[in-house]
Design a protein around this motif. Structure first.
Motif, mmCIF file in Angstrom:
data_model
loop_
_atom_site.group_PDB
_atom_site.id
_atom_site.type_symbol
_atom_site.label_atom_id
_atom_site.label_comp_id
_atom_site.label_asym_id
_atom_site.label_seq_id
_atom_site.Cartn_x
_atom_site.Cartn_y
_atom_site.Cartn_z
ATOM 1 N N PRO A 113 0.897 -1.000 0.036
ATOM 2 C CA PRO A 113 -0.077 -0.062 0.094
ATOM 3 C C PRO A 113 0.826 1.181 0.037
ATOM 4 N N GLU A 114 2.220 1.174 0.492
ATOM 5 C CA GLU A 114 2.827 2.364 0.401
ATOM 6 C C GLU A 114 4.191 2.170 -0.416
ATOM 7 N N PRO A 115 3.938 1.952 -1.894
ATOM 8 C CA PRO A 115 5.256 1.722 -2.696
ATOM 9 C C PRO A 115 6.326 2.423 -2.368
ATOM 10 N N LEU A 116 6.408 3.854 -2.455
ATOM 11 C CA LEU A 116 7.549 4.682 -2.283
ATOM 12 C C LEU A 116 8.430 4.352 -0.719
ATOM 13 N N ASN A 117 7.529 4.079 0.092
ATOM 14 C CA ASN A 117 8.348 3.814 1.369
ATOM 15 C C ASN A 117 8.971 2.340 1.374
ATOM 16 N N ALA A 118 8.274 1.508 0.699
ATOM 17 C CA ALA A 118 8.790 0.010 0.518
ATOM 18 C C ALA A 118 10.002 0.110 -0.374
ATOM 19 N N ALA A 121 11.587 12.114 -1.382
ATOM 20 C CA ALA A 121 10.206 11.937 -1.913
ATOM 21 C C ALA A 121 9.298 11.515 -1.176
ATOM 22 N N ASP A 122 9.637 10.871 -0.141
ATOM 23 C CA ASP A 122 8.661 10.410 0.829
ATOM 24 C C ASP A 122 8.047 11.464 1.903
ATOM 25 N N TRP A 177 9.303 15.940 -1.124
ATOM 26 C CA TRP A 177 10.598 16.929 -1.484
ATOM 27 C C TRP A 177 10.629 18.322 -0.637
ATOM 28 N N ILE A 178 10.002 18.199 0.574
ATOM 29 C CA ILE A 178 10.118 19.535 1.374
ATOM 30 C C ILE A 178 11.337 19.281 2.302
ATOM 31 N N VAL A 179 12.428 19.647 1.942
ATOM 32 C CA VAL A 179 13.958 19.619 2.457
ATOM 33 C C VAL A 179 13.869 20.215 4.006
ATOM 34 N N THR A 180 13.107 21.151 4.266
ATOM 35 C CA THR A 180 13.050 21.457 5.694
ATOM 36 C C THR A 180 12.362 20.309 6.656
ATOM 37 N N THR A 181 11.251 19.751 6.266
ATOM 38 C CA THR A 181 10.718 18.790 6.944
ATOM 39 C C THR A 181 11.648 17.573 7.117
ATOM 40 N N ALA A 182 12.110 17.388 5.999
ATOM 41 C CA ALA A 182 13.194 16.287 5.998
ATOM 42 C C ALA A 182 14.327 16.262 6.998
ATOM 43 N N ILE A 183 15.074 17.833 7.023
ATOM 44 C CA ILE A 183 16.097 18.033 8.000
ATOM 45 C C ILE A 183 15.576 17.876 9.538
ATOM 46 N N VAL A 184 14.443 18.349 9.853
ATOM 47 C CA VAL A 184 13.753 18.526 11.060
ATOM 48 C C VAL A 184 13.503 16.863 11.466
ATOM 49 N N GLU A 185 13.123 15.966 10.592
ATOM 50 C CA GLU A 185 13.149 14.614 10.979
ATOM 51 C C GLU A 185 14.280 14.070 11.323
ATOM 52 N N ILE A 186 15.299 14.409 10.379
ATOM 53 C CA ILE A 186 16.452 13.759 10.506
ATOM 54 C C ILE A 186 17.255 14.195 12.005
ATOM 55 N N VAL A 187 17.215 15.248 12.290
ATOM 56 C CA VAL A 187 17.529 15.944 13.598
ATOM 57 C C VAL A 187 16.641 15.434 14.974
ATOM 58 N N LYS A 188 15.487 15.210 14.686
ATOM 59 C CA LYS A 188 14.502 14.893 15.749
ATOM 60 C C LYS A 188 14.763 13.305 16.052
ATOM 61 N N ARG A 189 14.987 12.605 14.980
ATOM 62 C CA ARG A 189 14.718 10.965 15.215
ATOM 63 C C ARG A 189 16.161 10.252 15.196
ATOM 64 N N PHE A 190 16.511 9.930 16.202
ATOM 65 C CA PHE A 190 17.729 9.267 16.653
ATOM 66 C C PHE A 190 18.349 8.276 15.345
#
Length: 288
Positions: free
Chosen positions: A54-59, A114-115, A118-131
């Protein structure tokens, strides 16, 4: 000596991967290129056939991450494989396999972006927040540095420091494996299998060089790496899940339902043992 013989050999461009250092077409390098590209075709076919769930991009993102680790471990396996087979030419593909792993990990990062729409700021926040994302990104950055400095020019420029720099591949792989374990959560079958292979390869490098192709040393190494893999699997289930860790660990000693992931690396290592025996037998036949 002719002028042509005295002239320095012109280096091939880095992108000419299908030729050896002498400029000749290399069947070995062509075969390795095919192996590095094959999973991409397989993944594309699964996407076309709607086999990615159901989530091909994630897979696809998770699968590219696994393939990057597989190829990184394969790059570490080139040295013991070449030494056991007494096949120095095999060392020429080590860089190619490592760069192939880098390509896969960069694709993994692109699919992650892409998941995140393509919002780079969101990706950066997630990378910093999640170990687990933080250590995964550190591993990607470290691998990118090793890939950038893998050329002959950088080897000459850095001299002895080049080898010290590229030993960072070992902690980078440990971070990548930890990232994969946390991402996988309760089903860590693939991760346990890859950890077993990595442990064998790391321990092999600690064996004195004169024993690295000795059958007895390889057999002992296989037993030690198996027990260490079982121990890591036990610790993961004991500390990270509510599953009965002791029962999971003991299941590795029961082959009724086939070998478990912690046992499978020992089967792969058994191939190294078999190659050692065949090499010894071939040497005796030549001597006879």
């Amino acid at each position: 000596m002719s002028a042509a013989a005295r002239a320095p050999r012109k280096e091939l461009p880095a992108w000419v991967l299908w030729r050896d250092r002498g400029g000749k077409l290399s069947p070995l390098r062509i075969a390795i290129l095919a192996i590095l590209f094959a999973p991409a075709l397989w993944l594309l076919w699964d996407a076309i056939q709607l086999n990615l769930g159901p989530e091909p991009l994630n897979a696809a993102m998770h699968e590219t991450g696994r393939w990057s680790i597989r190829f990184l471990i394969a790059s570490l396996a080139v040295t013991p494989f070449g030494r056991i087979l007494a096949w120095p030419r095999l060392y020429q593909i080590r860089r190619m396999v490592g760069l192939g792993a880098l390509a896969w990990v960069l694709l993994h990062l692109v699919l992650y972006l892409a998941d995140q729409n393509w919002i780079v700021t969101t990706a950066i926040v997630e990378i910093v927040k999640r170990f687990y994302l933080t250590i995964g990104f550190v591993a990607i950055a470290g691998l990118a540095v090793l890939g950038w400095t893998s050329t002959d020019g950088w080897m000459r420029r850095l001299g002895r420091r080049w080898k010290r720099l590229h030993r960072l591949i070992f902690p980078i792989l440990v971070l990548a494996m930890l990232h994969a374990f946390i991402q996988a959560k309760s089903d860590v079958s693939q991760e346990v299998f890859l950890t077993g292979l990595l442990l064998w390869l790391l321990l092999w490098r600690l064996v004195p060089e004169r024993w690295q192709a000795h059958f007895g040393a390889l057999a002992a190494l296989t037993a030690v790496s198996f027990l260490a893999t079982v121990g890591i699997e036990y610790l993961w289930y004991a500390l990270g899940t509510n599953l009965p860790a002791a029962r999971v660990a003991m299941a590795n000693f029961d082959l009724t339902f086939g070998p478990r992931p912690a046992v499978q690396p020992s089967i792969v290592a058994g191939c190294f043992l078999l190659l050692t025996l065949l090499r010894r037998l071939a040497g005796r036949l030549r001597a006879a």
